[in-house]
Enzyme design. Structure first.
Site, PDB file in Angstrom:
ATOM      1  N   ASN A  41       0.983  -0.750  -0.051  1.00 44.61           N
ATOM      2  CA  ASN A  41      -0.119   0.049  -0.471  1.00 44.61           C
ATOM      3  C   ASN A  41       0.391   1.293  -0.250  1.00 44.61           C
ATOM      4  OD1 ASN A  41      -2.189   1.801   0.346  1.00 44.61           O
ATOM      5  ND2 ASN A  41      -2.991   0.977   1.618  1.00 44.61           N
ATOM      6  N   ASP A  42       1.858   1.013   1.192  1.00 42.71           N
ATOM      7  CA  ASP A  42       1.985   2.988   1.270  1.00 42.71           C
ATOM      8  C   ASP A  42       2.888   3.250   0.235  1.00 42.71           C
ATOM      9  OD1 ASP A  42       0.521   3.688   3.481  1.00 42.71           O
ATOM     10  OD2 ASP A  42       1.950   2.924   4.865  1.00 42.71           O
ATOM     11  N   VAL A  43       3.990   1.948  -0.030  1.00 45.37           N
ATOM     12  CA  VAL A  43       5.111   1.751  -0.762  1.00 45.37           C
ATOM     13  C   VAL A  43       5.250   2.158  -2.615  1.00 45.37           C
ATOM     14  CG1 VAL A  43       6.666   0.244   0.119  1.00 45.37           C
ATOM     15  CG2 VAL A  43       5.321  -0.461  -1.392  1.00 45.37           C
TER      16      VAL A  43
END
Lengths: 467, 101
Positions: free
Chosen positions: A393-395
């Protein structure tokens, strides 16, 4: 030349040999094809060091040592055989706790025996040893709990937490200095040890599960430094060398992890990341909710893969949780048999510890030359037909580039939004660990497949084989 | 006497740290997890300190503390090296796999 002297020379040579072998061992790890040989060197080094120590003149009773060696070996074998690859972060945290426990007990035992007879010099070493050791024991156990999900993964905070922690920190430093000048104050020593244990808990509790790669690396470093301090206290060089190697390794890894998140160590340790993100993003997410998400059926997704020439798979922590690595490898094999190029894009902080994704995929027999680092793969996304994001997600969040208000702004990401199509496998629309909305999901190029990653991958495999 | 001994230790610490820094910056991210378990096993060299305490024969408390320390350090020596080997065995190149295709 008497026997005692020969023995002493043998001991010194064995320590020197062990130091050299440790360094060769680490040198082996600089390339995958020399790594295993390197580890054999390090193992021989360790055996030499232990044999040398058993011959030391100051070692007079062997009962405790033997029981410890046998019991420890049995526990070690059991852990090594039974730990699944997906639990590697937890095992690593546990081993930091064990190492720190050993060091702390040695420090306490030394203090218990010598007490006031310790000089200031030795007291400095033992103080460091016990402080680093004790906080690493409890810190690692809390980290392990968070990784296992026994303790809530979200940051646990209370009012005035940082102030309280700083006060505790300075109290510890104060007691340490007091002991350096008055080593005989046993009560102060034991209170200091107990408070260091408490400090370890308070130190890791406010840190979110997504920041565990940094925490684990840092605790790795502390465990090494504590071992180093033992070497100073006992005047033993091999302990100093082994500890320094571990300390350097942990420090470098934590720096790499922080860079990969564009955050400073202080921000990770005192920022209580998820909290900030939640409060800062509440209004923005309601606006996003009005945007459209495109949901994809399995057969539609299979069609997209069939027409692709280049596919990049982006694994994240969700892959580890779903244990989808074998299904992913099977899927990639089918694509490759259709002459579709498949690569894996590995972000340095994907997963819960440094290198987590590489180990999982290697377990599923993915050749390591298909695992591509972030800097090398990012230039290839524009020529990629499909990026398949599995539980990451964040990456892959473009907000890191485009939204200066985002908590992850400035973090280097895998630029999947540059590829022709993005397919995201996700359990549900809940935001990731950091609680940050991801505009990638609303991108017109993106389509989502909801469900357990392993299930979905198996359906893809079935569809591509028989559809 | 104590000061010069301490300085000798600092000397070794600084040099070992420097060697470690040089080597470990060259370890590829691919091998970061095995690196961590390997350095963990190496730092379990504290088993040496634990053996010295457990075998000192000073008193019962010291012996017991030392024995427990030996056990927990040894679990890292054996567990750490075994698990590192287990992981490294899994890392294969494309050609090495051609056989089972």
């Amino acid at each position: 030349m008497d026997a005692e002297l020969i023995k002493q020379v043998f001991i010194d040579v064995s320590y020197l040999g062990a130091s050299v072998l440790f360094i060769f061992g680490l040198k082996g790890l600089t390339a995958p094809n020399t790594a295993r040989r390197g580890m054999y060197f390090a193992e021989v080094g360790m055996a030499l060091a232990i044999i040398g120590t058993l011959l030391q003149a100051s070692v007079v009773t062997y009962t405790g040592i033997l029981i410890g060696l046998v019991l420890g070996s049995l526990i070690g074998v059991a852990i090594a055989m039974l730990t699944p690859m997906t639990a590697m972060p937890e095992r690593t945290a546990l081993s930091h706790a064990c190492g720190a426990l050993a060091v702390t007990l040695v420090g306490v035992a030394e203090y218990y025996h010598h007490g006031a007879a310790l000089g200031s010099g030795k007291m400095i070493a033992i103080g460091f040893e016990v402080l680093f050791g004790a906080l690493t024991i409890t810190g690692s156990l809390i980290a392990m709990g968070k990784l296992q999900g026994i303790i809530k993964g979200t940051p646990v905070t209370f009012k005035g937490q940082n102030a309280f922690n700083f006060a505790l920190f300075f109290a510890l430093i104060g007691m340490f200095f007091y002991l350096i000048f008055v080593p005989g104050q046993a009560l102060v020593f034991y209170i200091m040890t107990a408070l260091a244990l408490v400090f370890g808990v308070l130190f890791v509790m406010p840190i979110g599960a997504a920041d565990m790669p940094v925490v684990i690396s840092l605790l790795n470093s502390y465990a090494g430094l504590a071992a180093c301090a033992t070497g100073f206290a006992l005047g033993n060089n091999i302990l100093i060398i082994g500890g320094a190697l571990d300390g350097a390794s942990g420090l470098i890894l934590s720096i790499i992890m922080c860079k990969a998140m564009n955050r400073s160590i202080t921000n990770v340790l005192f920022g209580a990341f998820g909290q900030v993100a939640n409060s800062g993003n509440a209004p923005a997410s309601s606006a996003d909710a009005s945007q459209r998400i495109r949901e994809l059926k399995v057969d539609e997704a299979a069609e997209i893969f069939r027409n692709a020439q280049r596919v990049v798979i982006v694994p994240g922590y969700g892959l580890a949780v779903a244990q989808a690595q074998h299904a992913v490898r099977e899927f990639a094999d089918i694509l490759k048999s259709k002459n579709i190029d498949v690569k894996y894009a590995i972000h340095p902080v994907a997963g819960r510890m440094p290198g987590h994704m590489n180990v999982l995929l290697a377990e599923a027999n993915v050749p390591y030359d298909e695992l591509v680092e972030m800097d090398d793969i990012n230039s290839q996304f524009p020529q990629t037909d499909v990026s398949l994001v599995i539980g990451a997600n964040d990456v892959v969040n473009p907000a890191a580039h485009s939204n200066p208000g985002s908590p992850i702004y400035g973090m280097p990401i895998l630029e999947v939004d540059k590829s022709m199509n993005v397919i995201v496998l996700k359990r549900s629309m809940n935001p990731g660990f950091a609680g940050i909305e991801n505009e990638l999901f609303y991108n017109p190029k993106t389509s989502m497949v909801f469900g357990d990653a392993k299930d979905t991958m198996n359906k893809f495999v079935h569809e591509l084989k028989h559809g | 006497m104590e000061l010069s001994m301490l300085f000798g230790s600092v000397y070794i610490f600084v040099l070992a740290g420097f060697v470690g820094f040089q080597l470990i910056t060259r370890v590829p991210p691919l091998l970061h997890t095995p690196l961590m378990s390997a350095t963990n096993a190496i730092s379990a060299i504290s088993v040496v300190g634990a053996v010295l305490v457990a075998g000192s024969g000073h008193d019962t408390v010291t012996n017991i503390l030392g024995g427990v320390a030996v056990a927990s350090a040894m679990s890292n020596v054996v567990g750490g090296f075994m698990i590192t080997q287990r992981m490294l065995k899994m890392f294969k190149k494309e050609e090495a796999q051609k056989g089972h295709k």
